[in-house]
Enzyme design. Structure first.
Site, short mmCIF file in Angstrom:
data_model
loop_
_atom_site.label_atom_id
_atom_site.label_comp_id
_atom_site.label_asym_id
_atom_site.label_seq_id
_atom_site.Cartn_x
_atom_site.Cartn_y
_atom_site.Cartn_z
N ARG A 1 -24.63 -6.26 -9.18
CA ARG A 1 -24.17 -5.08 -9.92
C ARG A 1 -22.92 -4.50 -9.28
O ARG A 1 -22.80 -4.49 -8.06
CB ARG A 1 -25.29 -4.03 -9.96
CG ARG A 1 -26.24 -4.30 -11.11
CD ARG A 1 -27.45 -3.43 -11.11
NE ARG A 1 -27.20 -2.03 -10.75
CZ ARG A 1 -28.16 -1.12 -10.71
NH1 ARG A 1 -29.40 -1.47 -11.00
NH2 ARG A 1 -27.89 0.12 -10.38
N ARG B 1 -24.89 6.90 -3.91
CA ARG B 1 -26.10 7.00 -4.74
C ARG B 1 -27.26 7.59 -3.94
O ARG B 1 -28.08 8.34 -4.46
CB ARG B 1 -26.46 5.63 -5.30
CG ARG B 1 -25.55 5.25 -6.48
CD ARG B 1 -25.50 3.76 -6.70
NE ARG B 1 -26.76 3.19 -7.09
CZ ARG B 1 -27.10 1.91 -6.90
NH1 ARG B 1 -26.24 1.10 -6.31
NH2 ARG B 1 -28.25 1.47 -7.30
N ARG C 1 -34.04 12.14 -13.44
CA ARG C 1 -33.31 12.06 -12.18
C ARG C 1 -32.81 13.43 -11.71
O ARG C 1 -32.25 13.53 -10.63
CB ARG C 1 -32.12 11.14 -12.36
CG ARG C 1 -32.22 9.83 -11.60
CD ARG C 1 -30.95 9.06 -11.89
NE ARG C 1 -30.69 8.00 -10.97
CZ ARG C 1 -31.02 6.73 -11.17
NH1 ARG C 1 -31.68 6.37 -12.23
NH2 ARG C 1 -30.67 5.82 -10.28
N ARG D 1 -29.19 -7.71 -3.96
CA ARG D 1 -29.81 -7.71 -5.29
C ARG D 1 -28.96 -8.54 -6.26
O ARG D 1 -27.74 -8.45 -6.29
CB ARG D 1 -29.94 -6.29 -5.81
CG ARG D 1 -30.34 -6.23 -7.28
CD ARG D 1 -30.95 -4.90 -7.66
NE ARG D 1 -30.02 -3.80 -7.63
CZ ARG D 1 -30.37 -2.54 -7.94
NH1 ARG D 1 -31.62 -2.27 -8.25
NH2 ARG D 1 -29.48 -1.58 -7.89
N LYS E 1 -38.38 0.19 -7.92
CA LYS E 1 -38.90 0.81 -9.14
C LYS E 1 -38.85 -0.16 -10.31
O LYS E 1 -39.83 -0.34 -11.02
CB LYS E 1 -38.09 2.07 -9.52
CG LYS E 1 -38.07 3.15 -8.45
CD LYS E 1 -37.28 4.37 -8.90
CE LYS E 1 -35.81 4.08 -9.18
NZ LYS E 1 -35.03 3.65 -7.99
P1 ADP Z 1 -34.79 -0.01 -7.97
O1 ADP Z 1 -35.12 -0.23 -9.41
O2 ADP Z 1 -35.71 0.99 -7.32
O3 ADP Z 1 -33.35 0.29 -7.74
P2 ADP Z 1 -35.19 -2.91 -7.71
O4 ADP Z 1 -36.53 -3.14 -8.30
O5 ADP Z 1 -34.00 -3.28 -8.50
O6 ADP Z 1 -35.09 -1.37 -7.20
O7 ADP Z 1 -35.14 -3.66 -6.29
C1 ADP Z 1 -33.99 -3.62 -5.45
C2 ADP Z 1 -33.84 -4.95 -4.72
O8 ADP Z 1 -34.88 -5.08 -3.76
C3 ADP Z 1 -33.95 -6.18 -5.61
O9 ADP Z 1 -33.08 -7.17 -5.09
C4 ADP Z 1 -35.40 -6.60 -5.48
O10 ADP Z 1 -35.59 -8.00 -5.69
C5 ADP Z 1 -35.72 -6.21 -4.04
N1 ADP Z 1 -37.10 -5.73 -3.85
C6 ADP Z 1 -37.85 -4.99 -4.69
N2 ADP Z 1 -39.07 -4.70 -4.16
C7 ADP Z 1 -39.07 -5.27 -2.93
C8 ADP Z 1 -40.05 -5.34 -1.88
N3 ADP Z 1 -41.24 -4.73 -1.97
N4 ADP Z 1 -39.70 -6.02 -0.75
C9 ADP Z 1 -38.50 -6.61 -0.65
N5 ADP Z 1 -37.54 -6.60 -1.59
C10 ADP Z 1 -37.82 -5.94 -2.73
P1 ADP Z 2 -31.02 2.17 -9.24
O1 ADP Z 2 -32.45 2.12 -9.67
O2 ADP Z 2 -30.60 1.02 -8.44
O3 ADP Z 2 -30.61 3.47 -8.65
P2 ADP Z 2 -30.39 2.52 -12.05
O4 ADP Z 2 -30.24 1.31 -12.86
O5 ADP Z 2 -31.62 3.34 -12.24
O6 ADP Z 2 -30.16 2.09 -10.55
O7 ADP Z 2 -29.16 3.49 -12.31
C1 ADP Z 2 -27.83 3.06 -12.16
C2 ADP Z 2 -26.88 4.19 -12.51
O8 ADP Z 2 -27.07 4.57 -13.88
C3 ADP Z 2 -27.07 5.47 -11.72
O9 ADP Z 2 -26.38 5.45 -10.48
C4 ADP Z 2 -26.51 6.51 -12.69
O10 ADP Z 2 -25.09 6.50 -12.68
C5 ADP Z 2 -26.94 5.97 -14.05
N1 ADP Z 2 -28.25 6.52 -14.45
C6 ADP Z 2 -29.40 5.81 -14.64
N2 ADP Z 2 -30.40 6.62 -15.02
C7 ADP Z 2 -29.88 7.88 -15.06
C8 ADP Z 2 -30.41 9.15 -15.36
N3 ADP Z 2 -31.71 9.33 -15.68
N4 ADP Z 2 -29.58 10.22 -15.31
C9 ADP Z 2 -28.27 10.09 -15.00
N5 ADP Z 2 -27.70 8.91 -14.68
C10 ADP Z 2 -28.50 7.81 -14.70
#
Ligand code: ADP
Ligand code: ADP
Ligand code: ZN
Length: 222
Positions: free
Chosen positions: A160, A171, A88, A127, A13
């Site tokens: 992270r 999660r 969320r 990541r 995302k």
């Molecule tokens: P999210 O915001 O949904 O948690 P991220 O954009 O942070 O996901 O991506 C999670 C991890 O996967 C990162 O290390 C990123 O570089 C990698 N990643 C993202 N998109 C892809 C993809 N299409 N194929 C492989 N790895 C990806």
């Molecule tokens: P990822 O995309 O890898 O799941 P995020 O950066 O979106 O990670 O979120 C990391 C953490 O921040 C979540 O596990 C939660 O604890 C908190 N968080 C982020 N966005 C929200 C939201 N909209 N509502 C509640 N908690 C959130």
């Protein structure tokens, strides 16, 4: 253009939202990034958010809604926005609906990125992100040019604290219980487009952009 990125942790995302925001010239609003910034600055919000984030639990809805309300009232959001990691919970989505209604606007599209659980764990363990500018990398799939350093600002990349196996599994559970129901919530309400997030990063972006092509010409949207 007002977009919500939906999908499990690690779906890509943030990676896609960052690129889309640049292409569409709208702000990328990641509640996770806002919380992490508050943690870095050691604010009260940061302290509170950290206690939930470290365990992979959601930050309480009222806290999250407070920061979103503040953020979308900033002038740059008038041309649109891309929400990443928000809403969320159904309560957040309902609250957002009310907020947008008051502003006389509505969401245009839900971008739903799908990836299998097994792929997610390995993605998040690999990541790395830039604490300064938020750029996200992957040790194997998307490494920085110079090992350990951010391509765009040279900062030392970090993993992270919530990207450990145990917290990732929690999660995922929280996602299934609290966030996945949003698909039903938005069904019939807001247009939703699904994308296979297991494809290469560039391919996923290409497909989203192709989908968005249908909005071209509607100047009030793009
Ligand atoms: P999210 O915001 O949904 O948690 P991220 O954009 O942070 O996901 O991506 C999670 C991890 O996967 C990162 O290390 C990123 O570089 C990698 N990643 C993202 N998109 C892809 C993809 N299409 N194929 C492989 N790895 C990806
Ligand atoms: P990822 O995309 O890898 O799941 P995020 O950066 O979106 O990670 O979120 C990391 C953490 O921040 C979540 O596990 C939660 O604890 C908190 N968080 C982020 N966005 C929200 C939201 N909209 N509502 C509640 N908690 C959130
Ligand atoms: Zn950086």
């Amino acid at each position: 253009m007002r977009i919500v990125m939906l999908g499990p942790p690690g779906a890509g995302k943030g990676t896609q939202a960052k690129m889309l925001a640049e292409k569409l010239n709208v702000p990328h609003i990641s509640t996770g990034d806002i919380f992490r910034e508050a943690i870095r600055k050691k604010t009260d919000l940061g302290l509170l958010a950290k206690s939930f984030m470290d365990r992979g639990e959601l930050v309480p809805d009222d806290v999250t809604m407070g920061i979103v309300k503040e953020r979308i009232s900033e002038p740059d959001c008038q041309k649109g926005f891309i929400f990443d990691g928000f809403p969320r919970t159904t309560a957040q989505a309902e609250n957002l609906d009310g907020m947008l209604r008051n502003l006389g606007i509505s969401l245009d599209l839900i971008v739903d990125i799908q990836v299998r659980d097994e792929e997610i764990v390995s993605r998040l363990e690999n990541r790395r992100s830039c604490p300064a500018c938020g750029m996200v990398y992957h040790l194997i799939n998307n490494p920085p040019v110079e090992s350990g350093l951010c391509d765009s600002c040279g900062e030392l990349l970090v993993g992270r604290v919530d990207d450990t196996r145990q917290v990732i599994l929690n999660r995922l559970k929280v996602y299934e219980e609290k966030t996945e129901p949003l698909k039903a919530y938005y069904s019939g309400k807001v247009e939703t487009a699904q994308f296979d997030g297991a494809q290469e990063i560039g391919k996923v972006l290409e497909q989203i952009m192709e989908y968005l092509g249908r909005y071209q010409g509607k100047s009030e949207v793009l």
